[in-house]
Design a protein around this motif. Structure first.
Motif, short mmCIF file in Angstrom:
data_model
loop_
_atom_site.label_atom_id
_atom_site.label_comp_id
_atom_site.label_asym_id
_atom_site.label_seq_id
_atom_site.Cartn_x
_atom_site.Cartn_y
_atom_site.Cartn_z
N PHE A 182 0.84 -1.40 -0.15
CA PHE A 182 0.12 0.16 -0.18
C PHE A 182 1.12 1.22 0.32
O PHE A 182 0.49 2.30 -0.40
CB PHE A 182 -0.72 -0.10 1.09
N ASP A 224 -8.39 6.92 -9.52
CA ASP A 224 -9.52 5.71 -9.96
C ASP A 224 -8.25 4.48 -10.47
O ASP A 224 -8.64 3.26 -9.71
CB ASP A 224 -9.74 5.99 -11.23
N LYS A 275 -7.01 3.39 -7.22
CA LYS A 275 -7.86 2.65 -6.47
C LYS A 275 -8.32 0.69 -7.01
O LYS A 275 -8.05 0.08 -5.84
CB LYS A 275 -9.31 3.12 -6.64
N THR A 289 -4.64 -1.06 -5.49
CA THR A 289 -5.65 -1.51 -4.01
C THR A 289 -6.10 -2.66 -4.09
O THR A 289 -5.63 -3.66 -3.48
CB THR A 289 -5.89 -0.41 -3.23
N PHE A 341 -4.25 -5.80 -3.04
CA PHE A 341 -5.81 -6.13 -1.50
C PHE A 341 -6.68 -8.34 -2.00
O PHE A 341 -7.66 -8.75 -1.28
CB PHE A 341 -6.69 -5.36 -1.06
N VAL A 391 -8.23 -9.11 -4.82
CA VAL A 391 -9.51 -9.03 -5.07
C VAL A 391 -9.73 -9.96 -5.93
O VAL A 391 -11.19 -10.85 -6.95
CB VAL A 391 -10.45 -7.45 -5.24
N GLY A 395 -8.82 -13.35 -3.29
CA GLY A 395 -8.74 -13.04 -1.16
C GLY A 395 -7.35 -13.00 -1.27
O GLY A 395 -6.80 -12.92 0.11
N ARG A 455 -23.34 -5.93 -1.53
CA ARG A 455 -22.33 -5.31 -2.04
C ARG A 455 -21.57 -4.86 -3.07
O ARG A 455 -21.38 -4.10 -3.34
CB ARG A 455 -21.86 -6.95 -2.45
N GLN A 461 -16.23 2.25 -2.65
CA GLN A 461 -14.92 1.26 -2.51
C GLN A 461 -14.16 1.35 -1.47
O GLN A 461 -13.24 2.54 -1.53
CB GLN A 461 -14.03 3.30 -3.71
N LEU A 495 -11.96 -1.40 0.96
CA LEU A 495 -11.01 -2.33 0.62
C LEU A 495 -11.39 -3.66 1.25
O LEU A 495 -12.71 -4.00 1.96
CB LEU A 495 -10.05 -2.37 1.66
N HIS A 496 -10.46 -4.89 0.80
CA HIS A 496 -11.84 -6.52 1.11
C HIS A 496 -12.11 -6.51 1.61
O HIS A 496 -13.11 -7.23 2.27
CB HIS A 496 -10.67 -7.03 -0.16
N GLU A 511 -20.17 -12.80 -1.38
CA GLU A 511 -19.32 -12.67 -2.67
C GLU A 511 -18.93 -12.91 -4.09
O GLU A 511 -18.43 -12.48 -4.90
CB GLU A 511 -18.35 -12.41 -1.65
N ILE A 524 -19.06 -11.55 -7.84
CA ILE A 524 -18.00 -11.18 -8.03
C ILE A 524 -18.31 -11.97 -9.74
O ILE A 524 -17.83 -11.69 -10.79
CB ILE A 524 -16.71 -11.51 -7.79
#
Lengths: 301, 538
Positions: A69, A121, A124, A127, A131, A133, A137, B402, B409, B411-412, B458, B462
């Motif tokens: 980060f 943008d 984001k 990040t 993280f 996504v 995970g 979700r 926006q 974080l996960h 989730e 997705i």
């Protein structure tokens, strides 16, 4: 009549046996050929590039990479001199999380589709990648790479996104290959399940033989009506050469290699430990016989 | 000459695999055989019994007076077992009175105004009994004193009417030879020569005889009149033929006193010395099922639900034999785990096996590997339909939440924590709303596995983002199919009884999974996916 039926049933049985299915692929090819500790060198694009850095294999230039980060505080300066680049998750799959920028106007970076992104943008998105996504995970690295400009011949076939050639390589032998051509429906992604074209290619000549779109056979591009069959993929010898160099370098024996053809020649994009099975439909034939012949040859040596 | 060659690790692995499967199966069958042959487990007792839940519904509309209503309630005896009785009668007070044969319920209220509902429910498990009548037994000349009343004339059973005597003369020109001959002749005559009629009113023996047709009560009275005239004691029985659904019709049949036993006969449905398992005895005697004060509008119905339940005798005898799961159960009981929960835990591996078959042999995609088995286990309380509805509701609402979070926006990890809270809130709301609207089954969604649902919501969103809504709904649909299959298997009473009595079946499940783990056949859906490669002509 009955004899005909029996012949047909026998043929169906033989063809069924020749199709590589999910269970067979996993049990007979992936598990014995690819050992778990070796997976990261394919799953993580940064590690793939590192593995191939000393070989005669072209990979996209890494401009920047972010793994935490706090590194993002310098993002504005880092991107200042780049207008034309791609952001990717190092461990993404199926083309998820990839952003392409072709230009910059004032404070906005512009995608091939004309969407405008601000620095916030982009931050984001990076990040999100870090993280995890786009990688189930788990935390991930974000890579910023030089964008590949496609060979004009390929651009003619694939004007809506970066096409690639997927080769299945088993015991260093290319077994089967296809080109994946994005469409408007696939949103520029070379993902067959999302509506990209699968173009079966003869492995010796590099000439396209057959094309599928989702579940149907086609002969022309659905958006441009460009003919798809009997097209020569440029630099074919180099594609085959690069794939076998990469396969010899990798500790994996059953893998999918994705190569794009840039205006300056083929570029290896990524390596996949669990390459899909749809390539058989694109080529209109099963690949188990070729795999078995290769395996027996390997055992004799 | 063949030699076993351990060429590489793959071969060793293969032998280990075969040995493991064989030893798992051998130990499972071994323990089972030990229980069956050495410990003498009652295997037949594992097959579930049929049970009916009976609701007696009575609606009354009063006009300000005192109301009294009376009906007969069934008694437990050697043939029928009555349990789980419950009364819900609003302003009516219930009192239950026992006389020597019957149980009578009285509901009383004062100044009843408007519609009132009485509901009395109970569960019934009954057996089918067939009696063998000795063929050479003569009609006795005398009976004990307490049996004497069953030979007498009553208002509806005109034993001494000349018409009865005349009819008997025709049936038995030489007089009845034995009891068997007497009851067989009467039974066949009433069953074959008297048409069944659906009269709802009272028919006495003579009327039935003259008309040559009758409903159950007329035939039963005529049977009793014939038998008593021949010197054989007879009594009427009132009851219900149990069948899923709603009905008003009750039933009557007759019992004949033979060699110290009351033996049942039904000349409407041709049951000779035989009473089926779905006959419920409510009362003995020539009585009417309901009595009430006349100042009331009155309506009643019986609502019945058929269920499978474990056999009570088998549970008792398993409990007494030494080495079994019920003793294991007592270990669990000490730490507060109920047998019901233990049963669910033991069924989950079976549900997981069903999921494996659907994924690897049939080739359907599901959310999560074991989500369907867990949802099916949790859906026991809601029932399958409401379980599926609850599941879809939770997934859809949580995944739309979700989308909002995505737009913000976040974080996960914090986002996932919010998803978890959302699932909890959605569950609570569904429960509160369903109780409010009297949908009690749906209220049990609270038992669903929360974390698994949050992750599924989730995954749903997705997939929806990356592969489109169509794909997300397709996987939801196939997940529902697999949940249903898991539910059907896990809800099977036979399998539940089996796994409780023989928990070593889990080893067989592991062996099956080992085998499936090496199964390289084509998945059913792959025949479709590669159909052009397989079935193309030429």
């Amino acid at each position: 009549m009955l004899a005909k039926l029996i012949t047909r049933l026998k043929m169906i049985r033989a063809r069924t046996a020749n199709v590589l299915t999910m269970n067979k692929r996993n049990l007979n090819y992936i598990y014995p050929s690819n050992l778990r500790p070796d997976f990261p060198c394919a799953d993580n694009k940064l590690l793939t590039k590192k593995m191939l850095e000393d070989c005669d294999v072209t990979v996209p230039n890494t401009l920047l990479s972010y793994s935490s980060f706090y590194e993002l505080s310098t993002l504005a300066d880092d991107l200042a001199c780049h207008n034309d680049f791609v952001i990717k998750p190092a461990s993404g799959s199926g083309g998820g999380g990839i952003l392409v920028f072709v230009n910059k106007e004032a404070e906005h970076w512009i995608t091939p589709g004309g969407k405008r992104f601000t620095l916030a943008d982009i931050k984001k998105h990076i990040t999100d990648i870090i993280f995890g996504v786009y990688s189930f995970g788990l935390s991930d690295d974000a890579i910023i790479e030089q964008r590949i400009t496609q060979h004009p011949e390929i651009t003619r076939l694939s004007p809506y996104g970066l096409a690639d050639v997927r080769l299945i390589v088993y015991q260093h032998q290319p077994i089967m290959c296809m080109a994946r051509i994005p469409t408007l429906a696939s949103d520029g992604k070379a993902n067959l399940h999302q509506g990209a074209i699968g173009l079966g290619i003869d492995i010796k000549s590099g000439v396209s033989q057959h094309a599928i779109l989702i579940d149907s056979d086609i002969s022309h591009h659905p958006d441009t009506n460009e003919a798809l069959i009997n097209q020569q993929i440029p630099h074919w010898d180099r594609v085959i050469e690069m794939s076998s160099i990469a396969a010899r370098k990798a500790p994996l024996k059953y893998l999918g290699i994705d190569i794009s053809i840039s205006d300056s020649g083929p570029v290896l994009l990524e390596i996949n430990v669990r390459p899909g099975l749809q390539i058989q439909n694109a080529n209109q034939k099963g690949m188990r016989d070729i795999l078995e012949v290769t395996r027996l040859k390997g055992e004799q040596q | 000459m063949k030699k076993i060659k351990f060429q590489d690790r793959y071969d060793v692995r293969h032998y280990a695999f075969v040995v493991l499967i064989i030893s798992l199966l051998a130990s499972a069958w071994g323990i089972m055989a030990y229980k069956l042959y050495v410990l003498d487990y009652p295997l037949a007792g594992l097959i579930p019994a049929t049970s009916y839940q009976v609701d007696v519904n009575i609606d009354t509309t009063g006009h300000g007076d005192d109301i009294s209503i009376q009906t007969y309630l069934p008694r437990s005896d050697s043939r029928q077992h009555i349990s789980a009785e419950g009364n819900s009668s609003g302003r009516f007070n219930i009192s239950i009175e026992n006389d020597e044969l019957n149980r009578i319920a009285h509901w009383n209220t004062e100044n009843s105004q408007g519609l009132q509902n009485i509901r009395y429910s109970y569960s019934v498990e009954a057996k089918h009994i067939r009696y063998a009548i000795p063929s050479d037994m003569a009609i006795p000349h005398s009976y004990p004193e307490d049996i004497q009343p069953y030979l007498a004339e009553t208002a509806g059973i005109q034993v001494n009417d000349p018409d009865i005597e005349e009819a008997l003369q025709k049936l038995f020109p030489d007089g009845p030879l034995t009891i068997l001959n007497a009851v067989t002749t009467i039974h066949r005559h009433l069953q074959d020569n008297f048409a069944n009629k659906n009269f709802s009113g009272f028919t006495d023996a003579i009327t039935a005889l003259k008309l040559g047709e009758a409903s159950c009560n007329g035939k039963s009275r005529l049977f009793a009149a014939f038998a008593r005239k021949l010197g054989i004691p007879a009594r009427l029985v009132g009851g219900l033929i149990m069948k899923s659904g709603n009905k008003r019709t009750s039933h009557q049949w007759v019992e004949i006193y033979i060699a110290g036993h009351w033996v049942p006969f039904d000349t409407i449905n041709d049951h000779f010395a035989d009473i089926p398992a779905n006959f419920l005895t409510l009362y003995y005697g020539d009585l009417s099922l309901f009595k009430r004060t006349s100042n009331v509008n009155f309506n009643y119905s019986f609502n019945m639900i058929k269920r499978l339940v474990p056999q009570r005798d088998a549970l008792d005898s398993l409990d007494q034999s030494g080495f079994n799961i019920f003793n294991l159960y007592s270990v669990f009981e000490q730490v507060g785990i109920s047998q019901n929960l233990l049963k669910i835990i033991l069924m989950i591996p079976l549900g997981a096996l069903v999921v494996v078959i659907f994924r690897n042999v049939i080739g359907l995609e599901t959310f999560g590997t074991f989500l369907p088995a867990l949802i099916a286990a949790a859906a026991r309380e809601t029932g399958l339909l409401w379980g599926l509805i609850g599941f879809v509701l939770i997934i859809l609402i949580s995944s739309s939440v979700r989308k909002v979070l995505d737009w913000m926006q976040l974080l996960h990890s914090p986002k996932m924590a919010i998803m978890l809270s959302t699932v909890v809130i959605v569950m609570m709301s569904v429960t509160v709303l369903s109780v409010h609207f009297n949908m009690f089954e749906l209220a049990h969604v609270t038992l669903f596995p929360i974390a698994v649902l949050a992750i599924t919501a989730e995954r749903f969103s997705i997939i929806e983002l990356e592969q489109g809504s169509l794909k997300a709904f397709k996987i939801t649909f196939t997940t529902l199919i697999v949940i249903s299959a898991c539910y059907i298997v896990m809800d099977s009473l036979f399998l539940q009884s089996m796994i409780l009595a023989f928990p070593e079946m889990l080893l067989v499940i592991i062996a099956l999974n080992l085998w499936l783990g090496k199964w390289i056949g084509m998945r059913v859906t792959e025949f479709f996916r590669f159909r052009k490669l397989i079935f193309a002509k030429g």
